[in-house]
Enzyme design. Structure first.
Site, mmCIF file in Angstrom:
data_model
loop_
_atom_site.group_PDB
_atom_site.id
_atom_site.type_symbol
_atom_site.label_atom_id
_atom_site.label_comp_id
_atom_site.label_asym_id
_atom_site.label_seq_id
_atom_site.Cartn_x
_atom_site.Cartn_y
_atom_site.Cartn_z
ATOM 1 N N GLU A 1 -11.457 4.596 -0.084
ATOM 2 C CA GLU A 1 -11.718 4.951 1.313
ATOM 3 C C GLU A 1 -12.456 6.296 1.405
ATOM 4 O O GLU A 1 -12.095 7.268 0.767
ATOM 5 C CB GLU A 1 -10.411 5.014 2.120
ATOM 6 N N ASP B 1 0.835 -1.215 0.000
ATOM 7 C CA ASP B 1 0.000 0.000 0.000
ATOM 8 C C ASP B 1 0.863 1.255 0.000
ATOM 9 O O ASP B 1 0.507 2.280 0.581
ATOM 10 C CB ASP B 1 -0.930 -0.017 1.226
ATOM 11 N N LYS C 1 2.443 3.739 -5.710
ATOM 12 C CA LYS C 1 1.864 2.744 -6.633
ATOM 13 C C LYS C 1 2.866 2.282 -7.691
ATOM 14 O O LYS C 1 2.795 1.150 -8.145
ATOM 15 C CB LYS C 1 0.591 3.295 -7.276
ATOM 16 N N ASP D 1 -3.483 -2.866 -2.269
ATOM 17 C CA ASP D 1 -4.544 -1.876 -2.230
ATOM 18 C C ASP D 1 -4.514 -1.053 -3.522
ATOM 19 O O ASP D 1 -3.504 -1.011 -4.224
ATOM 20 C CB ASP D 1 -4.354 -0.942 -1.013
ATOM 21 N N ASN D 2 -5.605 -0.401 -3.857
ATOM 22 C CA ASN D 2 -5.669 0.647 -4.888
ATOM 23 C C ASN D 2 -5.397 0.198 -6.314
ATOM 24 O O ASN D 2 -4.848 0.973 -7.121
ATOM 25 C CB ASN D 2 -4.681 1.779 -4.560
HETATM 26 C C1 LIG Z 1 9.474 2.971 -1.420
HETATM 27 C C2 LIG Z 1 8.902 3.232 -0.075
HETATM 28 N N1 LIG Z 1 9.497 2.774 1.036
HETATM 29 C C3 LIG Z 1 8.966 3.016 2.238
HETATM 30 N N2 LIG Z 1 7.832 3.726 2.448
HETATM 31 C C4 LIG Z 1 7.218 4.204 1.361
HETATM 32 C C5 LIG Z 1 7.713 3.976 0.061
HETATM 33 N N3 LIG Z 1 6.867 4.560 -0.819
HETATM 34 C C6 LIG Z 1 5.887 5.159 -0.107
HETATM 35 N N4 LIG Z 1 6.090 4.939 1.207
HETATM 36 C C7 LIG Z 1 5.230 5.381 2.300
HETATM 37 O O1 LIG Z 1 3.982 4.701 2.141
HETATM 38 C C8 LIG Z 1 2.903 5.647 2.231
HETATM 39 C C9 LIG Z 1 2.443 5.947 0.840
HETATM 40 C C10 LIG Z 1 1.281 5.516 0.381
HETATM 41 C C11 LIG Z 1 0.868 5.856 -1.022
HETATM 42 N N5 LIG Z 1 -0.575 5.683 -1.136
HETATM 43 C C12 LIG Z 1 -1.233 6.387 -2.035
HETATM 44 O O2 LIG Z 1 -0.677 7.146 -2.808
HETATM 45 C C13 LIG Z 1 -2.715 6.271 -2.025
HETATM 46 C C14 LIG Z 1 -3.440 7.236 -2.731
HETATM 47 C C15 LIG Z 1 -4.842 7.199 -2.744
HETATM 48 C C16 LIG Z 1 -5.596 8.213 -3.491
HETATM 49 C C17 LIG Z 1 -6.747 7.878 -4.191
HETATM 50 C C18 LIG Z 1 -7.471 8.848 -4.904
HETATM 51 C C19 LIG Z 1 -7.037 10.167 -4.914
HETATM 52 F F1 LIG Z 1 -7.714 11.114 -5.578
HETATM 53 C C20 LIG Z 1 -5.879 10.512 -4.212
HETATM 54 C C21 LIG Z 1 -5.162 9.539 -3.524
HETATM 55 C C22 LIG Z 1 -5.523 6.187 -2.038
HETATM 56 C C23 LIG Z 1 -4.784 5.224 -1.343
HETATM 57 O O3 LIG Z 1 -5.403 4.224 -0.649
HETATM 58 C C24 LIG Z 1 -3.389 5.246 -1.347
HETATM 59 O O4 LIG Z 1 -2.721 4.254 -0.668
HETATM 60 C C25 LIG Z 1 3.489 6.868 2.854
HETATM 61 C C26 LIG Z 1 4.892 6.865 2.261
HETATM 62 O O5 LIG Z 1 5.799 7.601 3.037
HETATM 63 MG MG LIG Z 2 -4.032 2.623 -0.207
#
Ligand SMILES: Cc1ncnc2c1ncn2[C@@H]1O[C@H](/C=C/CNC(=O)c2cc(-c3ccc(F)cc3)cc(O)c2O)C[C@H]1O
Ligand SMILES: [Mg+2]
Length: 214
Positions: free
Chosen positions: A199, A141, A144, A169-170
């Site tokens: 969500e 999650d 993406k 997810d997603n």
């Molecule tokens: C490579 C890596 N390593 C460790 N942590 C990492 C990583 N890449 C992201 N992360 C961490 O995970 C988290 C990221 C999650 C990304 N999730 C999303 O971008 C995300 C975006 C939406 C969404 C849907 C419709 C819309 F209009 C707008 C947004 C809905 C969701 O459920 C999501 O999970 C936080 C980040 O710091």
């Molecule tokens: Mg998600």
């Protein structure tokens, strides 16, 4: 200094949830994010699917990619059997700090190891540094565009075994098209799609379960 949304979510939980009660933590995050500020938690509709897939898997070792505020971390940890191992990876220190407090407030501190770092660096360390043999369940999650490279990295590092469940997810919104194409066509996974909703919104989304064939 001005608060972040994630800090406001944390404050709402600390002020409204019941300490040591994971379900009240989950319900209060959902309440805040549906009524006050949207946040990218898996949410309660997709969360119920996550719960059911996790219960079916009954895993000994779980990995989560992208802890964020710890909402899905609490959902998963509350269902794990005694002695199960659960590692969650988050590279944003501010998010990791919020997640650790939410996990601790839920009373699940001893069930989860929050690893601060980039998944592409942490995954290759899981065998030796974190003494993981095989992963039974992986919840994906994070960003993406990292779903596919990290799934292939898990394979390369020998962390998946026959029956290992990768739940993403997603896969509709925002979508993970390369990941979806890969797991559905590479021949190494049995895939199931679970249609649901984004969500706290009415837009369509889905979870994809990819079971490794070994
Ligand atoms: C490579 C890596 N390593 C460790 N942590 C990492 C990583 N890449 C992201 N992360 C961490 O995970 C988290 C990221 C999650 C990304 N999730 C999303 O971008 C995300 C975006 C939406 C969404 C849907 C419709 C819309 F209009 C707008 C947004 C809905 C969701 O459920 C999501 O999970 C936080 C980040 O710091
Ligand atoms: Mg998600």
């Amino acid at each position: 200094m001005s608060e972040t949304k994630e800090q406001r979510v944390l404050q709402f939980v600390l002020q409204n949830a019941i300490r040591g009660d994971p379900k009240s933590v989950i319900d209060n995050i959902d309440k805040y994010c549906s009524q006050r500020e949207w946040a990218m938690n898996v949410g309660d509709q997709k969360g119920l699917i996550l719960d059911n897939v996790l219960k079916e898997s009954n895993p000994n070792t779980v990995l989560e990619l992208g802890t964020y505020c710890g909402y899905s971390t609490v959902r998963i940890a509350r269902l794990l059997k005694p002695g199960a191992r659960f590692l969650t990876v988050e590279f944003n220190p501010a998010f990791a700090a919020v997640a650790k407090q939410i996990i601790e407030f839920a009373g699940l501190k001893d069930k989860v190891q929050v690893i601060e770092g980039n998944t592409q660096d942490i995954i290759p360390q899981l065998k030796k540094k974190y003494e993981v043999d095989k992963l039974d369940f992986v919840f994906v999650d994070h960003w993406k565009d990292k779903y596919l490279p990290d799934t292939q990295l898990l394979e390369k590092c020998g962390l998946l075994a026959k029956g290992s469940v990768v739940l993403a997810d997603n896969v509709i919104t925002p979508g993970a098209p390369e990941f979806l194409k890969y797991v559905r066509t590479c021949g190494r996974y049995d895939c199931t799609n679970y249609p649901s909703f984004l969500e706290y919104m009415d837009e369509r989304d889905a979870l994809e379960k990819a079971v490794f064939r070994g």
